[in-house]
Design a protein around this motif. Structure first.
Motif, PDB file in Angstrom:
ATOM      1  N   ARG A   8       0.840  -1.207   0.000  1.00 15.71           N
ATOM      2  CA  ARG A   8       0.000   0.000   0.000  1.00 15.71           C
ATOM      3  C   ARG A   8       0.870   1.250   0.000  1.00 15.71           C
ATOM      4  O   ARG A   8       1.741   1.409   0.851  1.00 15.71           O
ATOM      5  N   LEU A   9       0.596   2.159  -0.939  1.00 12.71           N
ATOM      6  CA  LEU A   9       1.366   3.403  -1.022  1.00 12.71           C
ATOM      7  C   LEU A   9       1.100   4.282   0.196  1.00 12.71           C
ATOM      8  O   LEU A   9       1.969   5.038   0.630  1.00 12.71           O
ATOM      9  N   LEU A  10      -0.106   4.172   0.758  1.00 12.12           N
ATOM     10  CA  LEU A  10      -0.425   4.939   1.973  1.00 12.12           C
ATOM     11  C   LEU A  10       0.517   4.591   3.121  1.00 12.12           C
ATOM     12  O   LEU A  10       0.884   5.453   3.921  1.00 12.12           O
ATOM     13  N   ASP A  11       0.921   3.322   3.205  1.00 11.67           N
ATOM     14  CA  ASP A  11       1.827   2.916   4.292  1.00 11.67           C
ATOM     15  C   ASP A  11       3.191   3.569   4.123  1.00 11.67           C
ATOM     16  O   ASP A  11       3.868   3.866   5.109  1.00 11.67           O
ATOM     17  N   GLY A  12       3.589   3.787   2.860  1.00  8.98           N
ATOM     18  CA  GLY A  12       4.847   4.493   2.613  1.00  8.98           C
ATOM     19  C   GLY A  12       4.738   5.959   3.000  1.00  8.98           C
ATOM     20  O   GLY A  12       5.657   6.545   3.589  1.00  8.98           O
ATOM     21  N   LEU A  13       3.595   6.548   2.720  1.00  4.76           N
ATOM     22  CA  LEU A  13       3.392   7.981   2.993  1.00  4.76           C
ATOM     23  C   LEU A  13       3.201   8.244   4.482  1.00  4.76           C
ATOM     24  O   LEU A  13       3.670   9.248   5.020  1.00  4.76           O
ATOM     25  N   VAL A  14       2.477   7.324   5.146  1.00  7.04           N
ATOM     26  CA  VAL A  14       2.165   7.486   6.579  1.00  7.04           C
ATOM     27  C   VAL A  14       2.509   6.176   7.295  1.00  7.04           C
ATOM     28  O   VAL A  14       1.655   5.322   7.511  1.00  7.04           O
ATOM     29  N   PRO A  15       3.792   6.018   7.652  1.00  8.30           N
ATOM     30  CA  PRO A  15       4.211   4.729   8.217  1.00  8.30           C
ATOM     31  C   PRO A  15       3.449   4.340   9.486  1.00  8.30           C
ATOM     32  O   PRO A  15       3.281   3.156   9.763  1.00  8.30           O
ATOM     33  N   GLY A  16       2.912   5.327  10.221  1.00  6.13           N
ATOM     34  CA  GLY A  16       2.190   5.008  11.458  1.00  6.13           C
ATOM     35  C   GLY A  16       0.749   4.575  11.225  1.00  6.13           C
ATOM     36  O   GLY A  16       0.031   4.250  12.175  1.00  6.13           O
ATOM     37  N   LEU A  17       0.320   4.545   9.962  1.00  3.54           N
ATOM     38  CA  LEU A  17      -1.097   4.265   9.688  1.00  3.54           C
ATOM     39  C   LEU A  17      -1.517   2.882  10.174  1.00  3.54           C
ATOM     40  O   LEU A  17      -2.625   2.705  10.684  1.00  3.54           O
ATOM     41  N   ALA A  18      -0.605   1.933  10.039  1.00  2.00           N
ATOM     42  CA  ALA A  18      -0.935   0.555  10.436  1.00  2.00           C
ATOM     43  C   ALA A  18      -1.249   0.455  11.926  1.00  2.00           C
ATOM     44  O   ALA A  18      -1.908  -0.488  12.359  1.00  2.00           O
ATOM     45  N   ASP A  19      -0.793   1.447  12.729  1.00  2.41           N
ATOM     46  CA  ASP A  19      -1.132   1.428  14.164  1.00  2.41           C
ATOM     47  C   ASP A  19      -2.564   1.906  14.401  1.00  2.41           C
ATOM     48  O   ASP A  19      -3.134   1.678  15.461  1.00  2.41           O
ATOM     49  N   VAL A  20      -3.128   2.611  13.413  1.00  7.37           N
ATOM     50  CA  VAL A  20      -4.463   3.199  13.582  1.00  7.37           C
ATOM     51  C   VAL A  20      -5.524   2.385  12.849  1.00  7.37           C
ATOM     52  O   VAL A  20      -6.610   2.167  13.371  1.00  7.37           O
ATOM     53  N   VAL A  21      -5.210   1.941  11.632  1.00  8.72           N
ATOM     54  CA  VAL A  21      -6.167   1.140  10.849  1.00  8.72           C
ATOM     55  C   VAL A  21      -5.440  -0.050  10.221  1.00  8.72           C
ATOM     56  O   VAL A  21      -4.301   0.085   9.769  1.00  8.72           O
ATOM     57  N   ARG A  22      -6.126  -1.186  10.202  1.00 10.01           N
ATOM     58  CA  ARG A  22      -5.544  -2.381   9.584  1.00 10.01           C
ATOM     59  C   ARG A  22      -6.482  -2.912   8.533  1.00 10.01           C
ATOM     60  O   ARG A  22      -7.333  -3.759   8.811  1.00 10.01           O
ATOM     61  N   PRO A  23      -6.346  -2.410   7.292  1.00  6.20           N
ATOM     62  CA  PRO A  23      -7.249  -2.856   6.227  1.00  6.20           C
ATOM     63  C   PRO A  23      -7.011  -4.323   5.864  1.00  6.20           C
ATOM     64  O   PRO A  23      -5.923  -4.857   6.105  1.00  6.20           O
ATOM     65  N   VAL A  24      -8.033  -4.973   5.326  1.00  8.27           N
ATOM     66  CA  VAL A  24      -7.845  -6.309   4.762  1.00  8.27           C
ATOM     67  C   VAL A  24      -7.490  -6.138   3.277  1.00  8.27           C
ATOM     68  O   VAL A  24      -7.745  -5.090   2.684  1.00  8.27           O
TER      69      VAL A  24
END
Ligand SMILES: Cc1ncc(COP(=O)(O)O)c(C=O)c1O
Length: 340
Positions: A8-24
């Motif tokens: 996911r390109l979003l994970d590259g842009l916002v590395p902390g995103l996985a701590d807030v949302v975990r998409p399938v």
């Protein structure tokens, strides 16, 4: 569910995103962008490119699959056993919820509100029960408040609610991801930088994601929202608010950048004579696509939005059209045979 996906390109842009949302993972990322010279010539556009979100998944495509990656991830995170939503009788969001909810072994239910008898209404009448979705149908709009309470209150503690049209920052994030795919294609030169990105618009979940995604990518390209639903539930103000709320979510996850916002062109002229009701411009546009390209259209959103081009709008400009409608209908037997 996804058969292939790049990170996911979003994970590259916002590395902390996985701590807030975990998409399938549901989407085959990235979806292609096709060049449509025959349609561009027919409609007098400078260039026409199509972001093929009809191909988000071979199971069932369209833009709603992107929203569901984040909603279903949140539902799993909360330990929900049920998901519930609402929409018109022919809603793609309801069909996508039934499809991917079933895939993940969740119980699904929906409130269905009246809609003109377009093809999708018959498709949903056949497929939603076959996918095991529990339905509360309202024959008249005055039945909606009671139906809403029934769908919301049943097994409330174990139910995850997906707002109609996916209008929520979590839904918007899915479309931001798709827009970052487009931005990457522009950056690496596979797609020339467009002057406009045109988005069929209902609740604004899709167009808010495109608007925010382009801003995050530092590409202030004009976004053209073609309104298809009554103003009561949509509007340019709501679009901006939804994009801002989604940015707030990203800030909470640690995003520190400054988005470069582009212009929004909000178009009201293509919705007549009413939701899911056709007009000659839409018919012409759909006939042109059937003759000159290979993507599928429907009347309610994509056909009527494409009338913008068929009627000479954006002449001479280089345009990307965001194709929100699935290339296929889901096959309930296949879906239920593969519960994850
Ligand atoms: C095919 C299609 N296009 C566009 C839309 C509008 O999307 P949004 O509600 O995100 O504005 C929908 C919503 O139902 C849709 O089904």
């Amino acid at each position: 569910v996804a058969t292939h996906n790049s990170p996911r390109l979003l994970d590259g842009l916002v590395p902390g995103l996985a701590d807030v949302v975990r998409p399938v993972d549901l989407v085959d990322r990235p979806t292609p962008v096709s060049c449509e010279p025959a349609l561009a010539t027919r409609w007098g556009l400078g260039e026409l490119w199509v972001k093929r979100d009809d191909l988000t998944s071979p199971v069932y495509g369209g833009s709603k699959v992107r929203n569901l990656e984040f909603f279903l991830g949140a539902a799993r995170g909360q330990g929900a056993t049920d998901i519930a939503t609402m929409g018109p009788l022919g809603s793609h969001q309801v069909l996508a919820t039934a499809t991917f909810g079933a895939y993940l072994g969740l119980r699904t239910r929906a409130l269905l509100v009246p809609q003109e008898p377009v093809r999708e209404v018959a498709v949903n009448a056949r497929l939603l029960p076959a996918l095991g979705m529990e339905l509360i149908r309202c024959e008249h709009f005055h039945q909606v408040p009671l139906g809403y309470l029934r769908v919301r209150l049943k097994r409330r503690a174990s139910t995850y609610w997906i707002p109609p049209g996916s209008k929520h920052p979590l839904g918007v994030l899915g479309v931001v991801e798709g827009t970052l795919e487009l931005a990457a294609a522009i950056r690496n030169g596979t797609v020339p930088c467009p002057e406009d990105v045109v988005v069929p618009t209902g609740t604004c979940a899709t167009v808010a994601g495109v608007y925010l995604g382009l801003a995050l990518a530092g590409l202030p390209i004009r976004v053209v929202a073609v309104r298809m639903v009554p103003m009561l539930i949509t509007g340019a103000g709501k679009l901006r608010r939804l994009a801002a709320e989604t940015l707030t979510l990203l800030r909470r996850a640690g995003y520190r950048g400054e988005p470069r916002w582009g212009e929004v062109l909000w178009l009201d002229d293509y919705a007549a004579p009413g939701y899911s009701r056709g007009n000659p411009g839409a018919e012409r546009a759909m006939e042109d696509v059937a003759a000159l390209s290979d993507f599928r259209t429907e009347l309610t959103y994509t056909g009527k939005s494409l009338a913008l081009f068929a009627k000479g709008g954006l002449a001479g400009r280089r345009v990307v059209f965001w194709n929100t409608y699935s290339a296929t209908d889901p096959d309930p037997d296949k879906v239920l045979a593969e519960v994850h």
